[in-house]
Design a protein around this motif. Structure first.
Motif: not given
Lengths: 208, 414, 259
Positions: A80-82, A185-186, A191-192, A198-199
């Motif tokens: 979702p963050d590209g 993503y910070p 795994t996240n 991550v949305k």
């Protein structure tokens, strides 16, 4: 193999227990010709069909939607963050029965982060002249990076054009996505990412 | 001989113009009928058919013709060159020639000249059509032979055997028309039908025989054995390409139109209107009869298409048996009946005698057919002598299974 | 000759156009090498004759000439020629001795017959003219003569033709001396006579996955090649590949590890 000259034919095993010439058999009644009336009914079938709705779809103008799970062109998906989901593991290429997929993986570096984690797919090609659309690559993909779309218009004039590169296969950037490469993503690990935590992209991810 | 007199005083330029018009009508009708056939067959198969080139695909056949003309013209190395070129020409020209004797309209005024739309009215017009058809066979046979290849030769032989056989049945079916109308001229036969009913009703068996044999004569489905794709590639025109192939294609459709026109003329009253609509014949100064004529021709054309859409191809031996053992004997018998009825009705004029004769004939035919049926049944019911029971296990037939004990098993099935 | 010159207009033109063509075709018929060409030229002569008949108001005769002679008789000729001698090298040598004198005698005899017939019909008789002959129509006039005055010769000729046709059938008919084997008998015979391999039909060409070309014999279950799987035509041409390299004994089956 001993006597090759005469072993061209396989000798029958002749059993004298049963004389097959004297075995009883019944005459089976053949259906035979239908009556004249039944044959004339065929004319009615074709005649009435003329006034039925035709099955033809006027294809280039009218495009009927395919079945929902139709196997069409592949797509390489993004987080979702590209960031790309593909990790360059080549499992799809190994699964492919038609040898249509070519993958070259490479290491992610801090200034060239294409996907979360260590590796990304540097080269990703699918040869649609070989692909049989069996979907085994989709089943093999561990990160759900590779899926199939319903797009079926895959005709072209040269062989080269039908080898789709990574650019052709990558899904579009949607709202909230940033074009890679950019940092992860910070505070999130791969795994996240895998678990779907991550949305959307974080403003700090954007490279000025 | 009214038509003949009207035609006699035609100046040369009108005759020439008519010839050109007949030619043009044939070509245009061919193009349109190719389109019409493809559309109709498509509808019978729940398709649309050609609908891209022009409005409703109307000029599809024209586009195909242009495509054919622009293709490379191949002559096989093993071919007999001269005959290879002549064959399609014979095929196409003879197909057109048949149209010369068809009366397309009643008396009309054509460029100030009182005439009929018929190129020539010869006293043996119907025989002339048969003659052109029999010369047309040469095109097929020579095409098959000159190609220097096996499949075309077989196709050509098949096709010619078929056309000759069915021409006999066709000629015999025409005899009763000649007997009834007392003429072999197309225009007189049309006139004669005005005085009685249409011969399609009066001489119904002849009509049926003609209708069947005209399909055989034109090599069309279900009698298209000469170009059975599964067996003979394309039949006699396998080696042909470009314009030469187009000529065969043209000839096939012109032939269909020609036999349909002959059927119209001989059995459906030609250019005359349907009974009860006679007043329409005066519309447009008599030209409306042309429309009646083509309505009937197109009706036959529709039958051709309908047959093609419905029936599968016959096997060759069955097809020949049907021609020689059914159609020809039946037409001979029917001619006998018609001739006798004709003699009775023209001499004694007594109805009881006529009907009595008809009854006797029907009884005889019924008797023969039932006797034939009985013999057939007897032949079928010959029982093969069965030998002793085999001494090995054979699976029993469903009807022989009498007891199946299922109560002890399958308790868990619910 | 006198009457020919008096006919004016289109008919003369037609005659002088078609007559030379007909004569040329007739001469050509004798000279060309291929029998089919000969038959074609003869058909052309017949059609020209038919046109002449029609031009001379003998419509029925002209049309019937085309239907019967060109359409049926010549077509049967062509049929036989094609069935028997498709080969372009038609033999021109005499196979039956003494055919030439017989042919010449027959030709002279036929010519004499024609001359005497024509002489009988024309010499010392005045032509009555077409108008009287065709008074009730060409077809009707012919029909009247055929079915009244000449009905006996007409029927005799038809009887002769039917006898000839029946005779040809009797001569050509082949009588079976033993009953035709049924499908079941054929099947039994296949299994009873020697080779089981033949019973199930001949094998197709090609050696499993190693080579499937039509010129490579199939392998039988014991690994030997089956020559019966190759088309006889290929064998006759000598186009069959030596199959020994595909035999199991010679095939290298050791697995090579790829590095």
């Amino acid at each position: 193999m001993a006597d090759q000259n005469e072993s061209n034919t396989v000798q029958p095993h002749i059993s004298n227990d049963v004389d097959i010439t004297s075995v009883a058999y019944e005459k089976v009644d053949q259906p035979g010709a239908k009556s004249l009336w039944a044959q004339l009914q065929g004319f009615w079938v074709t005649f009435i069909t003329m006034f039925k709705k035709v099955n033809t779809v006027q294809y280039p103008e009218v495009k009927e939607p395919t079945a929902e799970r139709f196997h069409g062109r592949h797509q390489l998906n993004r987080h979702p963050d590209g960031l790309e989901k593909c990790i360059g593991c080549e499992l799809c290429a190994w699964a492919c029965p038609a040898d249509a997929i070519y993958v070259e993986g490479a290491d992610n570096t801090p200034d060239n982060q294409m996907s979360p984690g260590e590796r990304y797919g540097k080269v990703y090609q699918i040869n649609y002249l070989r692909c049989v659309f069996c979907g085994l690559c989709i089943e093999a993909c561990p990160t759900r990076a590779l899926t199939m779309t319903n797009e079926y218009e895959l005709a072209d004039s040269t062989r080269a054009k039908l080898i789709f590169e990574k650019d052709d296969l990558l899904g579009p950037l949607r709202a909230g996505m940033l074009p890679p490469p950019h940092p992860m993503y910070p505070g999130m690990t791969d795994t996240n990412y895998y678990n779907g935590d991550v949305k959307e992209a974080h403003p700090s991810q954007e490279i000025k | 001989m009214k038509n003949a007199q009207l035609l006699l005083d035609d100046p040369g330029w009108i005759i020439t113009l008519k010839a050109v018009i007949v030619f043009a009508v044939c070509v245009v009708l061919t193009i349109m009928s190719v389109w019409g056939e493809r559309r109709l067959v498509a509808r019978m198969q729940m398709r649309v058919g050609p609908n891209r080139v022009g409005k409703f695909g109307l000029i599809q056949a024209l586009a195909d013709g242009v495509k054919l003309a622009l293709k490379e013209d191949l002559i096989p190395a093993a071919a007999d060159k001269v005959v290879f070129v002549i064959a399609p020409i014979i095929s196409a020209t003879t197909a057109f020639m048949a149209f010369a004797v068809m009366p397309l309209t009643g008396p009309v005024t054509f460029f100030g000249e009182k005439t009929v739309m018929q190129l020539t009215d010869i006293p043996v017009g119907v025989l002339y059509v048969l003659a052109t058809a029999s010369v047309g066979v040469y095109g097929i046979v020579l095409a098959g032979w000159s190609s220097g290849s096996t499949y075309p030769l077989l196709g050509g032989l098949r096709s010619s055997a078929q056309v000759i056989s069915y021409e006999i049945a066709m000629g015999l079916s025409l005899v009763s028309v000649f007997i009834y109308s007392g003429s072999m001229s197309t225009s007189s036969i049309v006139q004669a039908q005005q005085e009685t009913w249409w011969y399609g009703l009066v001489l119904f068996p002849s009509f049926v025989i003609y209708a069947i044999s005209m399909v055989g004569e034109t090599n069309r489905a279900p009698f298209d054995l000469a170009e059975a794709e599964g067996e003979l590639v394309g039949g006699f025109h396998t080696e042909y390409s470009s314009l030469k192939f187009a000529l065969f294609f043209l000839a096939e459709y012109v032939n269909i139109i020609a036999v349909s026109a002959l059927a119209t003329t001989l059995f459906l009253g030609g250019y005359h209107a349907f009974p009860g609509l006679g007043f329409t014949e005066q519309w447009l100064g008599g030209w409306f009869t042309l429309i009646w004529f083509f309505i009937k021709v197109l009706f036959f054309f529709f039958i051709f298409v309908w047959l093609r859409g419905t029936l599968p191809r016959l096997r060759y031996d069955q097809f020949m048996q049907f021609g020689w053992k059914v159609l020809i004997p039946v037409s001979l018998l029917w001619i006998l009946v018609v001739a006798t009825l004709r003699v009775i009705s023209t001499t004694s004029q007594s109805r009881p005698v006529t009907f009595g004769f008809a009854g006797v004939v029907v009884l005889i035919v019924l008797g023969i057919s039932t006797a034939f049926d009985n013999s057939k049944k007897k032949r079928d019911s010959v029982v093969h002598p069965t030998a002793a029971e085999p001494n090995f296990a054979v699976p029993s037939l469903p009807s022989e299974i009498t007891t199946i004990n299922v109560s002890n098993q399958g308790g868990d099935r619910g | 000759m006198q009457s020919l010159l008096t006919i004016q207009g289109p008919e003369t033109a037609l005659f002088w156009f078609l007559a030379p063509l007909a004569v040329l075709a007739a001469i050509g018929m004798l000279l060309v090498k291929k029998a089919v060409h000969s038959a074609l030229l003869l058909a052309w002569v017949m059609i020209t004759l038919a046109i002449f008949y029609i031009a001379q108001d003998a419509l029925f005769l002209g049309i019937v000439q085309v239907v019967v002679y060109t359409g049926a008789v010549m077509m049967l000729f062509l049929f036989i020629l094609m069935l028997v001698g498709v080969d372009s090298s038609d033999s021109l040598t005499e196979t039956i001795t003494g055919l030439r004198p017989i042919a010449i005698t027959a030709a002279v005899g036929f010519g004499g017959l024609m001359v005497s017939l024509l002489g009988h019909a024309t010499l010392g008789r005045e032509p009555i003219g077409l108008d009287i002959a065709n008074q009730s129509g060409n077809v009707q006039g012919l029909a009247e003569l055929l079915f009244s005055k000449y009905v006996w010769p007409f029927e005799v000729v038809s009887a002769l033709l039917i006898t000839a046709a029946l005779g040809a059938m009797v001569l050509a008919h082949h009588q079976r001396t033993n009953p035709r084997p049924t499908q079941r008998e054929q099947a039994v015979n296949r299994f009873r006579s020697g080779s089981l391999a033949g019973a199930a039909g001949l094998p197709g060409p090609g050696v499993f996955a190693r080579h499937n070309a039509v010129d490579v014999p199939a392998l039988l279950p014991d690994g030997t090649p089956a020559p019966s799987s190759i088309s006889a035509t290929l064998k006759a041409r000598g186009d069959v590949i030596d199959s020994s390299q595909f035999q199991l004994d010679n095939v290298d089956t050791t697995v090579v590890e790829e590095k």
